[in-house]
Design a protein around this motif. Structure first.
Motif, short mmCIF file in Angstrom:
data_model
loop_
_atom_site.label_atom_id
_atom_site.label_comp_id
_atom_site.label_asym_id
_atom_site.label_seq_id
_atom_site.Cartn_x
_atom_site.Cartn_y
_atom_site.Cartn_z
N GLN A 66 0.83 -1.21 0.00
CA GLN A 66 0.00 0.00 0.00
C GLN A 66 0.87 1.26 0.00
O GLN A 66 0.64 2.19 -0.78
CB GLN A 66 -0.93 0.01 1.21
N ALA A 105 -5.92 -7.74 -4.18
CA ALA A 105 -6.41 -6.40 -4.51
C ALA A 105 -5.26 -5.46 -4.87
O ALA A 105 -5.31 -4.75 -5.88
CB ALA A 105 -7.21 -5.84 -3.34
N TYR A 106 -4.21 -5.46 -4.06
CA TYR A 106 -3.05 -4.61 -4.36
C TYR A 106 -2.32 -5.09 -5.61
O TYR A 106 -1.80 -4.29 -6.39
CB TYR A 106 -2.10 -4.58 -3.16
N ILE A 117 -4.14 -3.75 -8.68
CA ILE A 117 -3.87 -2.33 -8.93
C ILE A 117 -2.49 -2.15 -9.53
O ILE A 117 -2.28 -1.33 -10.44
CB ILE A 117 -4.03 -1.52 -7.63
N ASN A 123 -12.42 -0.97 -9.96
CA ASN A 123 -10.97 -0.84 -10.25
C ASN A 123 -10.38 0.51 -9.87
O ASN A 123 -9.19 0.73 -10.14
CB ASN A 123 -10.66 -1.12 -11.72
N PRO A 133 -8.72 2.40 -7.06
CA PRO A 133 -8.21 2.00 -5.75
C PRO A 133 -8.63 2.97 -4.65
O PRO A 133 -8.91 4.15 -4.91
CB PRO A 133 -6.69 2.02 -5.95
N HIS A 149 -5.42 6.96 -8.27
CA HIS A 149 -5.78 6.25 -9.49
C HIS A 149 -4.94 6.82 -10.62
O HIS A 149 -5.11 7.97 -11.03
CB HIS A 149 -7.26 6.43 -9.79
N TRP A 158 -11.82 -3.94 -6.23
CA TRP A 158 -12.08 -2.58 -5.75
C TRP A 158 -13.40 -2.08 -6.32
O TRP A 158 -13.69 -2.24 -7.52
CB TRP A 158 -10.96 -1.64 -6.21
#
Length: 401
Positions: free
Chosen positions: A147, A177-178, A181, A346, A348, A354, A378
């Motif tokens: 993050q 999730a990360y 991204i 999508n 974040p 973003h 997301w």
């Protein structure tokens, strides 16, 4: 049974997730030996997990008075003081833990989290990396590092970190999730689309009108009225705890069921069962690899007014998540180029900018429709204007066992 034997038994229960059995033994130990540092500390951990923070605070205070050099007690005390919103005291406890146990890694994560909240992501990243030196398998440190790196723009670094987590835990929600991204920002769109599985895992479900109602408008009007008058309703929530902004929240929706909520429960169960039975199996995919035989549902409702929205987030504890629409403002329409009130994918959250270059996917809500997606996807709600209410029912499916 000797105290040492009782303590070992309690620890084995706790490690196996049998918290209640462990707590009962710790309580008996503390009745006999009120200052027993391991029992007090580990019992405090259970209190922390259950949210009984005053009892957790009391026990760790007792443990560090009895054994000032007991590193685990100071570490637990830092976590508990942090949960009680006492960051300076938490930091002091974590630093004391490091002094008494230099090889300890947990406090680096706690102090790193404090820097993260303060916006010092560079310093936070240094501390997460330090934690990973001592404990390479520390998932919390790795995810928080990813993050921080994404916020600072080190996308390749974040991808490397999440990749190592997913090598060990291929279906980890937050790491996925990360990871998605990072792939999005690097332009690796085919891999992102594979994870999200738009049209298969991520898609709308349309429900038939429940028996006893004339049409979707009739049913959803009754459902919305029961939600507005639900005894669990609360106002706008702490933005650090929930994603909702500018609205009301109804936790544990099924705790109180009028006729419409009861009909919705039956309708949702049938729809989810049909959705799950139609999913393809793919052991290499973080969602399709975990198709459950049984599941439990956590469900709540959100009421959003003018300018209300839900910020971008994921659902860490779920396998599948979704949103059903019970009331939609007239201004929310499929023709709106600004997509006000739509469910967007999508983008974040959690402070990550973003930076993507392709258009984001979004779905316009419809009465009688739910949108479901893997819990690592997301999602956010685009703010709407012009009055009216947007009432949605959100849910997570948790895999039984």
């Amino acid at each position: 049974m000797q105290l040492s034997e009782a303590l070992s038994l309690a620890i084995s229960h706790q490690n196996a997730g049998r918290d209640q059995a462990a707590a009962e033994i710790y309580d008996r130990i503390l009745d006999v030996d009120p200052g027993n540092p391991p029992a007090a500390t580990l019992r405090a951990r259970i209190h922390l997990k259950q949210g009984t923070l005053q009892d957790a605070d009391r026990l760790t205070a007792l443990a560090v008075r009895t054994a000032p050099d007991f590193m685990q007690a100071w570490n637990a005390r830092g976590d508990i003081l942090d949960a009680r919103d006492k960051p300076e005291a938490a930091s002091d406890a974590w630093r004391r833990s490091l002094v008494t146990g230099p090889g300890n890694t947990g406090p680096f994560v706690g102090v790193g989290n404090q820097f993260q909240l303060q916006g010092d992501h560079v310093q936070a990243a240094r501390l997460y990396k330090r934690a990973l030196v001592g404990q390479p398998g520390n998932v919390a440190a790795a995810n928080n590092l990813a993050q921080a790196l994404l916020i600072e723009g080190d996308v390749k670094g974040a991808l490397s970190v999440t990749g190592r987590v997913l090598e060990r835990y291929p279906t980890h929600v937050r790491a996925t999730a990360y990871h998605s991204i990072s792939l999005e920002e690097l332009g690796r769109y085919d891999e992102v689309d594979h994870l999200i599985a738009q049209g298969t895992a991520t898609r709308p479900i349309r429900f038939p009108v429940p028996a006893g109602y004339a049409d979707h408008a009739d049913f959803n009007a009754a459902l919305s009225e029961e939600i507005r008058n639900h005894p669990n309703i609360s106002g706008e929530l702490d933005p650090l705890r929930r994603a909702i902004r500018g609205g009301a929240f109804v936790p544990q929706l099924f705790d109180h069921k009028g006729p419409a909520i009861a009909a919705f429960e039956r309708m949702l169960s049938e729809g989810l069962d049909a959705y799950i039975s139609g999913l393809p199996k793919d052991p290499s995919h973080p969602f399709f690899a975990r198709i459950p035989q049984g599941y439990a549902v956590n469900i709540w409702a959100n009421i959003l007014g003018d300018e209300g929205h839900q910020s971008a987030h994921i659902h860490n504890a779920g396998w599948l998540s979704g949103t059903y629409y019970a009331a939609i403002p007239e201004t929310v329409t499929p023709e709106d180029e600004e997509r006000a009130g739509w469910l967007e994918f999508n983008r974040p959250g959690y402070g990550i900018p973003h930076r993507g270059t392709r258009p984001l996917d979004a779905i316009c809500p419809e009465l009688g429709m739910a949108v479901v997606f893997p819990s690592y996807v997301w999602h956010s709600t685009v703010p709407f204007r012009g009055g009216g209410e947007r009432i949605s029912i959100a849910f997570d499916l948790h895999i039984d066992g």
